[in-house]
Design a protein around this motif. Structure first.
Motif, PDB file in Angstrom:
ATOM      1  N   ILE A   1       0.832  -1.203   0.000  1.00 51.92           N
ATOM      2  CA  ILE A   1       0.000   0.000   0.000  1.00 51.92           C
ATOM      3  C   ILE A   1       0.865   1.251   0.000  1.00 51.92           C
ATOM      4  O   ILE A   1       0.575   2.216  -0.723  1.00 51.92           O
ATOM      5  CB  ILE A   1      -0.974  -0.015   1.198  1.00 51.92           C
ATOM      6  N   LEU A   2       1.934   1.262   0.781  1.00 56.90           N
ATOM      7  CA  LEU A   2       2.831   2.420   0.792  1.00 56.90           C
ATOM      8  C   LEU A   2       3.485   2.625  -0.566  1.00 56.90           C
ATOM      9  O   LEU A   2       3.620   3.772  -1.033  1.00 56.90           O
ATOM     10  CB  LEU A   2       3.896   2.254   1.874  1.00 56.90           C
ATOM     11  N   LEU A   3       3.889   1.547  -1.229  1.00 64.43           N
ATOM     12  CA  LEU A   3       4.474   1.663  -2.563  1.00 64.43           C
ATOM     13  C   LEU A   3       3.460   2.202  -3.570  1.00 64.43           C
ATOM     14  O   LEU A   3       3.781   3.066  -4.388  1.00 64.43           O
ATOM     15  CB  LEU A   3       5.006   0.315  -3.033  1.00 64.43           C
ATOM     16  N   LEU A   4       2.230   1.716  -3.499  1.00 62.19           N
ATOM     17  CA  LEU A   4       1.194   2.191  -4.419  1.00 62.19           C
ATOM     18  C   LEU A   4       0.881   3.669  -4.191  1.00 62.19           C
ATOM     19  O   LEU A   4       0.685   4.423  -5.149  1.00 62.19           O
ATOM     20  CB  LEU A   4      -0.075   1.353  -4.278  1.00 62.19           C
ATOM     21  N   LEU A   5       0.830   4.091  -2.937  1.00 58.09           N
ATOM     22  CA  LEU A   5       0.604   5.507  -2.657  1.00 58.09           C
ATOM     23  C   LEU A   5       1.759   6.363  -3.164  1.00 58.09           C
ATOM     24  O   LEU A   5       1.541   7.459  -3.688  1.00 58.09           O
ATOM     25  CB  LEU A   5       0.397   5.726  -1.158  1.00 58.09           C
TER      26      LEU A   5
ATOM     27  N   ILE B   1      -7.791  12.942  -8.868  1.00 61.27           N
ATOM     28  CA  ILE B   1      -7.239  12.237  -7.724  1.00 61.27           C
ATOM     29  C   ILE B   1      -7.539  13.017  -6.440  1.00 61.27           C
ATOM     30  O   ILE B   1      -7.834  12.431  -5.409  1.00 61.27           O
ATOM     31  CB  ILE B   1      -5.722  12.022  -7.883  1.00 61.27           C
ATOM     32  N   TYR B   2      -7.442  14.329  -6.509  1.00 61.60           N
ATOM     33  CA  TYR B   2      -7.678  15.144  -5.312  1.00 61.60           C
ATOM     34  C   TYR B   2      -9.105  15.001  -4.795  1.00 61.60           C
ATOM     35  O   TYR B   2      -9.348  15.129  -3.616  1.00 61.60           O
ATOM     36  CB  TYR B   2      -7.370  16.607  -5.602  1.00 61.60           C
ATOM     37  N   THR B   3     -10.041  14.724  -5.686  1.00 63.40           N
ATOM     38  CA  THR B   3     -11.418  14.564  -5.229  1.00 63.40           C
ATOM     39  C   THR B   3     -11.593  13.258  -4.436  1.00 63.40           C
ATOM     40  O   THR B   3     -12.536  13.150  -3.642  1.00 63.40           O
ATOM     41  CB  THR B   3     -12.401  14.561  -6.414  1.00 63.40           C
ATOM     42  N   LEU B   4     -10.706  12.290  -4.624  1.00 63.74           N
ATOM     43  CA  LEU B   4     -10.798  11.040  -3.878  1.00 63.74           C
ATOM     44  C   LEU B   4     -10.427  11.240  -2.408  1.00 63.74           C
ATOM     45  O   LEU B   4     -10.944  10.544  -1.546  1.00 63.74           O
ATOM     46  CB  LEU B   4      -9.874   9.990  -4.481  1.00 63.74           C
ATOM     47  N   PHE B   5      -9.523  12.174  -2.153  1.00 59.44           N
ATOM     48  CA  PHE B   5      -9.077  12.374  -0.799  1.00 59.44           C
ATOM     49  C   PHE B   5      -9.764  13.583  -0.218  1.00 59.44           C
ATOM     50  O   PHE B   5      -9.659  13.997   0.819  1.00 59.44           O
ATOM     51  CB  PHE B   5      -7.546  12.552  -0.748  1.00 59.44           C
TER      52      PHE B   5
ATOM     53  N   ILE C   1       1.425   9.332  -5.950  1.00 64.48           N
ATOM     54  CA  ILE C   1       1.869  10.705  -5.721  1.00 64.48           C
ATOM     55  C   ILE C   1       2.810  11.159  -6.833  1.00 64.48           C
ATOM     56  O   ILE C   1       2.682  12.270  -7.351  1.00 64.48           O
ATOM     57  CB  ILE C   1       2.551  10.817  -4.336  1.00 64.48           C
ATOM     58  N   VAL C   2       3.736  10.309  -7.227  1.00 62.28           N
ATOM     59  CA  VAL C   2       4.668  10.671  -8.302  1.00 62.28           C
ATOM     60  C   VAL C   2       3.916  10.845  -9.615  1.00 62.28           C
ATOM     61  O   VAL C   2       4.202  11.760 -10.388  1.00 62.28           O
ATOM     62  CB  VAL C   2       5.770   9.588  -8.437  1.00 62.28           C
ATOM     63  N   PHE C   3       2.941   9.990  -9.880  1.00 62.76           N
ATOM     64  CA  PHE C   3       2.184  10.051 -11.130  1.00 62.76           C
ATOM     65  C   PHE C   3       1.341  11.320 -11.217  1.00 62.76           C
ATOM     66  O   PHE C   3       1.196  11.905 -12.285  1.00 62.76           O
ATOM     67  CB  PHE C   3       1.293   8.818 -11.261  1.00 62.76           C
ATOM     68  N   THR C   4       0.786  11.757 -10.108  1.00 59.60           N
ATOM     69  CA  THR C   4      -0.139  12.891 -10.150  1.00 59.60           C
ATOM     70  C   THR C   4       0.547  14.244  -9.966  1.00 59.60           C
ATOM     71  O   THR C   4      -0.129  15.266 -10.017  1.00 59.60           O
ATOM     72  CB  THR C   4      -1.221  12.750  -9.064  1.00 59.60           C
ATOM     73  N   GLU C   5       1.856  14.269  -9.761  1.00 56.61           N
ATOM     74  CA  GLU C   5       2.543  15.546  -9.571  1.00 56.61           C
ATOM     75  C   GLU C   5       2.366  16.469 -10.775  1.00 56.61           C
ATOM     76  O   GLU C   5       2.084  17.642 -10.623  1.00 56.61           O
ATOM     77  CB  GLU C   5       4.034  15.313  -9.316  1.00 56.61           C
ATOM     78  N   SER C   6       2.579  15.940 -11.938  1.00 52.48           N
ATOM     79  CA  SER C   6       2.461  16.770 -13.142  1.00 52.48           C
ATOM     80  C   SER C   6       1.620  16.030 -14.173  1.00 52.48           C
ATOM     81  O   SER C   6       2.110  15.612 -15.210  1.00 52.48           O
ATOM     82  CB  SER C   6       3.845  17.075 -13.707  1.00 52.48           C
TER      83      SER C   6
END
Length: 49
Positions: free
Chosen positions: A25-29, A45-49, A33-38
């Protein structure tokens, strides 16, 4: 890749298989995070959290 091999060896020797889901789970998170930076996916993704 060496880190993953060492982690697997640790889990196998110490019989700490309950740590495996936490590590995954930590690896997937981290990948998320790296994928959604740019990315254009970031607002969705922000709407999920």
């Amino acid at each position: 890749m060496d880190l993953l091999k060492e982690m697997w060896a640790f889990l196998k020797v110490r019989k700490k298989f309950w740590l495996l889901p936490i590590v995954i789970i930590l690896l997937l998170l981290g990948v998320l995070i790296v994928f959604t930076e740019s990315s254009a996916v970031a607002p969705f993704i922000y709407t999920l959290f």
